[in-house]
Scaffold this motif. Structure first.
Motif, short mmCIF file in Angstrom:
data_model
loop_
_atom_site.label_atom_id
_atom_site.label_comp_id
_atom_site.label_asym_id
_atom_site.label_seq_id
_atom_site.Cartn_x
_atom_site.Cartn_y
_atom_site.Cartn_z
N SER A 94 0.82 -1.21 0.00
CA SER A 94 0.00 0.00 0.00
C SER A 94 0.85 1.26 0.00
O SER A 94 0.54 2.23 -0.67
N GLY A 95 1.93 1.24 0.76
CA GLY A 95 2.75 2.44 0.89
C GLY A 95 3.38 2.83 -0.42
O GLY A 95 3.50 4.01 -0.74
N SER A 96 3.77 1.82 -1.21
CA SER A 96 4.46 2.18 -2.44
C SER A 96 3.48 2.41 -3.59
O SER A 96 3.86 2.91 -4.63
N LEU A 97 2.22 2.06 -3.39
CA LEU A 97 1.26 2.19 -4.49
C LEU A 97 1.11 3.63 -4.96
O LEU A 97 1.25 3.95 -6.14
N LEU A 98 0.87 4.52 -3.98
CA LEU A 98 0.66 5.92 -4.34
C LEU A 98 1.95 6.53 -4.90
O LEU A 98 1.95 7.17 -5.95
N ILE A 99 3.04 6.32 -4.18
CA ILE A 99 4.33 6.90 -4.59
C ILE A 99 4.73 6.38 -5.97
O ILE A 99 5.10 7.15 -6.85
N GLU A 100 4.63 5.09 -6.17
CA GLU A 100 5.09 4.52 -7.44
C GLU A 100 4.20 4.95 -8.60
O GLU A 100 4.69 5.26 -9.68
N SER A 101 2.88 4.97 -8.35
CA SER A 101 2.05 5.36 -9.49
C SER A 101 2.21 6.86 -9.75
O SER A 101 2.14 7.28 -10.90
N TYR A 102 2.46 7.63 -8.71
CA TYR A 102 2.64 9.07 -8.96
C TYR A 102 3.96 9.36 -9.65
O TYR A 102 4.01 10.15 -10.59
N PHE A 103 5.03 8.74 -9.18
CA PHE A 103 6.34 9.03 -9.78
C PHE A 103 6.67 8.12 -10.96
O PHE A 103 7.75 8.20 -11.52
N GLY A 104 5.72 7.23 -11.32
CA GLY A 104 5.97 6.34 -12.45
C GLY A 104 7.15 5.41 -12.21
O GLY A 104 8.00 5.23 -13.08
N ILE A 105 7.23 4.84 -11.01
CA ILE A 105 8.34 3.94 -10.69
C ILE A 105 7.85 2.50 -10.82
O ILE A 105 6.83 2.14 -10.24
N PRO A 106 8.54 1.67 -11.60
CA PRO A 106 8.05 0.32 -11.89
C PRO A 106 8.25 -0.67 -10.74
O PRO A 106 9.03 -1.60 -10.84
N GLY A 107 7.53 -0.49 -9.64
CA GLY A 107 7.59 -1.42 -8.51
C GLY A 107 6.29 -2.18 -8.36
O GLY A 107 5.39 -2.07 -9.20
N VAL A 108 6.16 -2.93 -7.26
CA VAL A 108 4.94 -3.70 -7.05
C VAL A 108 3.72 -2.80 -6.93
O VAL A 108 2.63 -3.15 -7.38
N GLY A 109 3.91 -1.66 -6.29
CA GLY A 109 2.79 -0.75 -6.11
C GLY A 109 2.23 -0.32 -7.45
O GLY A 109 1.02 -0.29 -7.66
N LYS A 110 3.14 0.00 -8.37
CA LYS A 110 2.72 0.44 -9.70
C LYS A 110 1.98 -0.68 -10.44
O LYS A 110 0.91 -0.46 -11.00
N ILE A 111 2.55 -1.88 -10.45
CA ILE A 111 1.86 -2.95 -11.19
C ILE A 111 0.54 -3.31 -10.51
O ILE A 111 -0.43 -3.67 -11.16
N THR A 112 0.49 -3.16 -9.18
CA THR A 112 -0.77 -3.42 -8.50
C THR A 112 -1.81 -2.40 -8.93
O THR A 112 -2.95 -2.73 -9.24
#
Ligand SMILES: Nc1ncnc2c1ncn2[C@@H]1O[C@H](COP(=O)(O)OP(=O)(O)O)[C@@H](O)[C@H]1O
Ligand code: SF4
Ligand SMILES: [Mg+2]
Lengths: 317, 337, 291
Positions: free
Chosen positions: A255-273
């Protein structure tokens, strides 16, 4: 040996949790979730084509079969291919999890370390202006939305309207210097947001410990306050501190990386989720939910073992 | 009494301690004065809430503040004023020259450190011993307080010991730096009867061996009779009587003290769980009467009592003191048993 | 009879003391005034008195601050001030609905769980709480949004389904404590039914905890709403600070900050006031709170 036995027993006792999490998510996502049949078909499909796609997706199977299938996937960590990209889900996770770890670790460590430090200060100077200033800042920090902090920090530190020190978004790591520059703004944002909550929590834990009888005994034997804090009070407070830290790990990764990754376009689990949520990519979602549940069970095991190391009254049973 | 001419080891004069509570300021001790001489054991007796613990804590400068505060008075120890002494100086006294042991053996020791760790800490801090020396010294102390197999026990944690054993550990820790004064705040209240007797005996024995003064805070008059030379009776934040044991038990002067003694059954098979019950109610510390605080319950009370606070004053030929307008007459010591 | 009288007296003195204590807490009172002010705005919007023009396209693109458009206009010429004011209602609506229902659900389940602690009922309820706490929040919301076929209340339902566990655990702990108390045992002895004991004797004694917990849930709901709306999982029709911030994330890259600032400042004010209010309430009501 004792620990090993205990761990195995504990992992088994985590099964109900995993079953619960997967069952609820499965019912919601897969059973009530979007029907992908028509997305995968061309215009004017024939009934045979429809039936074929449905059987490919497993929609023609009864509920129990599909759920047991999911459990089997989880047990073998083989979740098939992503609906959207066709990439194997395990490969996808192997690619993205390290990114998320690299992204969230510095903020997580700093957020907790600084939180404990500030809490120690506040508790040490309890009810003086130092304490009051720290705690007032904590409430202010807690009142600013994560979202606002991310955007504001991006403007301030990364955009051409602000200092422009760091890349605005993205993640292309060629060197350790790249890593620091890409991770800087997300880290500052997570630390900023976590610090208020952490400081408050840790302070209340420390203050509660300060009022215990054994602290009075220590004082009566001339222990200086600095030692009282770093030795007696801190060690006694470790159980709630460990609990908080370890149990936030599974949530921080997802959950913590979802917002950050989708906002900064970082290809982590948060983004793919997030992408999987938006496109209804069930194999990915099933994998993420299942793995989170497993992480929680592991977290429980880890805390138990750590409690044991910290508090001699606790035995592994 | 020859030693009474020497300066006291500890002298508390007109000590006033107040606590700020939600409902107003509570005066936990009001103008209390007493002396403790070297090598003597003095009991402080009184009902729960009368200010015994607060008095003990104040000597070590451990009144929790806020909400507590020493408003007035002085505490001198070996000629040195302790009220207002800088924290750093005070810390050198705590656990070294003055030690205190507490009522709750279950919680008074830190559960996450071994007793060896807690004991050696004190020795290293106050006597500058090495860890090795401190450990040997701690083992020796544990043996002195009657802990079997001390070399093994020293590495155990508080929860592995019984209540009585823990209290012994506390005593060992308190005496490890050879203090001049030991304040024992209800050290046996939480223990069962047999353990109580053993622990008290241990304290008496060590008191002689270590040549220290002991302030024994208790609500058990039996304990006082057995172990103390003198007793200070407190009521509602004030000292009402301070007398030698023989005098107090033979002929208590203060009506409250007399009430306490009269209500002890003559033959007791068991120690008292509570102080004996005297009819009437203890006044609320927030709404104290203007005169004597015992007036409501006192059989000898008159108009003067409810107007004027009786002062603690010498009560005859002895060093005894009583705070009462109409004390009972003194009877020749030794004439009653 | 007697036991009821005793508990009533105890409750009354707790509340009157708390009321007195709160009224003397300066930051608490100031924050309460702020909260009430926001609440008035939310009422005004609900009754159609304020910000009725929030969706009208009136001005030009990205107009600056002026007497007509206090915070300027957005990309398509809508009045940012109206939109920010209108969003106050959205925030309050989400906060209130979620806080009230989640706390109530948590109270009931927590009371049952605590009352039956040591039995399988408690085991099952604890398991349920553990499960709900272990599902990633955003995923859960998304799943509910799908399952409820994009109903505007999907977000509310998702938050309620996860937020009740906090209150539930607290109430459970409190009930386990209360269960052993004399008056509860007395009620048991005179034959009051178990449900009667839970709802007439035990739950009323946890209301002070519930009130504090409701304010904490309120804040959590508002903060989640903004992030969910930003991510496209929350408010769909209507306006919210989260949607404004979503709009503004393109604008800020072009150097236009009004939309972002308006939503941020208004949201910060409400959350801050509510946090302080909640703290003061806790100081006044929760005897366990150490400060
Ligand atoms: N931490 C505290 N806060 C407020 N009041 C206190 C505190 N400690 C003691 N007091 C007050 O001081 C009085 C005496 O307490 P204490 O010395 O503990 O009594 P006891 O004789 O039972 O040891 C109590 O009745 C209480 O009013
Ligand atoms: S002063 Fe009066 S009321 Fe107080 S104890 Fe003496 S006789 Fe009783
Ligand atoms: Mg006491």
């Amino acid at each position: 040996m004792e620990i090993l036995q205990y761990s195995i027993r504990k992992l088994f006792s985590g099964i109900p949790l995993i079953l619960g999490v997967t069952l609820i998510s499965f019912v919601l996502m897969v059973y009530f979730g979007p029907d992908k049949t028509y997305e995968l078909l061309g215009k004017n499909p024939t009934p045979e084509e429809i039936a074929e796609v449905r059987s490919q997706l497993g929609y023609d199977q009864p509920f129990v079969v599909r759920y047991v299938d999911y459990l089997r996937e989880l047990a073998t960590l083989d979740f098939g291919n992503s609906d959207s990209t066709g990439e194997r889900v395990d490969a996808l996770l192997a690619r993205t999890i390290p990114v998320s770890l690299a992204l969230t670790a510095p903020g997580f460590v700093l957020g907790n370390a600084l939180g404990i430090l500030l809490a120690l200060f506040a508790a040490y100077y309890r009810s003086t202006w130092v304490d009051k200033t720290i705690m007032a800042s904590a409430v202010i920090g807690m009142s600013i939305s994560f979202l606002i902090v991310i955007i504001a920090f991006q403007i301030i530190f990364a955009s051409s309207y602000g200092l422009g020190w760091f890349p605005v978004r993205g993640w292309s790591i060629g060197s350790i210097g790249d890593y620091f520059s890409y991770v800087a703004v997300p880290t500052m944002a997570t630390v900023f947001v976590a610090l208020g909550y952490n400081t408050r929590f840790y302070r209340s834990v420390l203050v509660e410990e300060m009022t215990r009888d054994h602290v009075r005994t220590a004082k009566a034997f001339g222990v200086p306050p600095s030692k009282l804090f770093y030795k007696n009070i801190l060690k006694n407070s470790l159980i709630p501190i460990i609990t908080r830290i370890v149990f936030s790990i599974p949530l921080v990764i997802i959950s913590g990386s979802l917002l950050i990754e989708s906002y900064f376009g970082i290809p982590g689990v948060g983004k793919i989720t997030y992408d999987a949520i938006i496109s209804g990519d069930q194999p990915v979602l099933k994998a993420v939910v299942g793995l989170t549940a497993i992480l929680f069970v592991l977290a429980q095991l880890l805390t138990d073992i750590m409690y044991r190391a910290v508090d001699p009254r606790i035995t592994l049973k | 009494m020859a030693e009474d001419k020497k300066p006291p080891l500890l002298s508390v004069q007109n000590l006033i301690i107040e606590f700020a509570t939600e409902n107003g300021v509570v005066r936990a001790t009001d103008n209390i004065s007493f002396d403790i001489f070297a090598n003597e054991t003095v009991g402080i007796v009184g009902e729960s809430g009368c200010g015994k613990t607060v008095t003990g804590l104040s000597i070590l400068g451990l009144i929790p503040s806020p909400p507590g505060r020493i408003v007035g008075g002085s505490i001198t120890f070996m000629g040195r004023e302790l009220v207002g002494l800088p924290e750093e100086e005070m810390r050198k006294i705590r656990g070294c020259h003055i030690s205190m042991i507490f009522q709750e053996p279950m919680t008074a020791l830190n559960p996450v450190f071994s007793i060896g760790n807690q004991m050696t800490d004190v020795l290293i801090r106050h006597h500058g011993l090495t860890r090795r020396q401190a450990r040997d010294s701690a083992i020796e102390m544990l043996a002195k307080v009657g802990i079997p197999a001390p070399a093994k026990r020293i590495d155990e944690y508080p929860h592995q010991l019984s209540g009585g054993m823990r209290q012994r550990v506390m005593i060992a820790m308190a005496l490890s730096c050879d203090p001049k004064l030991l304040i024992a705040d209800e050290p046996t209240t939480a223990l069962d009867v047999t353990t109580q007797a053993q622990v008290l005996e241990q304290i008496s024995k060590l008191q002689a061996e270590f040549h220290m003064a002991v302030v024994l805070i208790t609500h058990d008059l039996g304990v006082v009779a057995e172990t103390c030379r003198r007793a200070i009776v407190m009521y509602c934040g004030r000292i009402v009587e301070n007398a030698s044991i023989e005098h107090l038990f033979a002929s208590p002067r203060h009506p409250y003290a007399k009430g306490l003694l009269d209500s002890i059954p003559q033959i007791r098979s068991q120690r008292l769980e509570e102080l004996p019950i005297i009819p009437g109610r203890v006044p609320d510390l927030l709404q104290l009467p203007p005169g004597c605080r015992f007036a409501d319950r006192c059989p000898r009370a008159d108009g003067l009592c409810s107007e004027q606070i009786p002062k603690l004053a010498p009560s005859g030929t002895h060093a005894d003191r009583v705070a009462c307008h109409h004390p009972y007459p003194a009877v020749q010591a030794g004439s009653a048993s | 009879m007697n036991t009821v009288a005793i508990t009533t007296v105890r409750r009354e003195s707790l509340w009157s003391k708390a009321f007195y204590k709160f009224s003397r807490d300066r930051t608490g009172m100031i924050s309460l005034v702020f909260v009430l002010f926001y609440m008035l705005i939310a009422f005004g919007v609900t009754l159609g008195w304020l910000a009725t023009d929030w969706s009208d396209v009136q001005g030009g693109k990205w107009e600056g601050m002026s007497t007509t458009y206090w915070f300027g206009t957005n990309m398509i010429g809508q009045d940012i001030f109206s939109r920010a004011i209108y969003s106050t209602k959205t925030a309050f609506e989400v906060g209130l609905v979620v806080a009230l229902i989640a706390t109530a659900v948590g109270a009931v389940i927590g009371a049952i769980s605590g009352f039956f602690s040591g039995t399988w009922i408690d085991e099952v309820l604890l398991w349920l709480m553990g499960v709900l706490d272990s599902i990633p929040f955003y995923l859960f919301v998304a799943a509910i949004v799908f399952a409820m076929q994009e109903s505007p209340y999907a977000m509310h339902v998702a938050m309620i389904s996860t937020f009740w566990t906090g209150s539930s655990r607290l109430v459970r702990g409190e009930v386990i404590k209360l269960r052993g108390l004399e008056y509860v045992e007395a009620a048991h002895a005179i034959g009051v039914s178990e449900l009667g004991i839970i709802f007439r004797h035990i739950l009323p004694n946890t209301t002070h905890i519930l009130l504090v917990q409701a304010t904490i849930t309120f804040v959590a709901a508002i903060k989640s709403e903004v992030i969910l709306s930003f991510l496209g999982l929350g408010v769909k029709d209507g306006m919210s600070w989260g949607l404004m911030i979503a709009e503004s994330s393109q604008e800020v890259m072009a150097g236009f900050f009004n939309n972002f600032l308006a939503a941020s400042v208004l949201m910060f004010g409400l959350v801050m006031a509510f946090n302080m209010f909640s703290d003061a309430l806790q100081d006044a009501l929760d005897p366990r709170k150490v400060s």
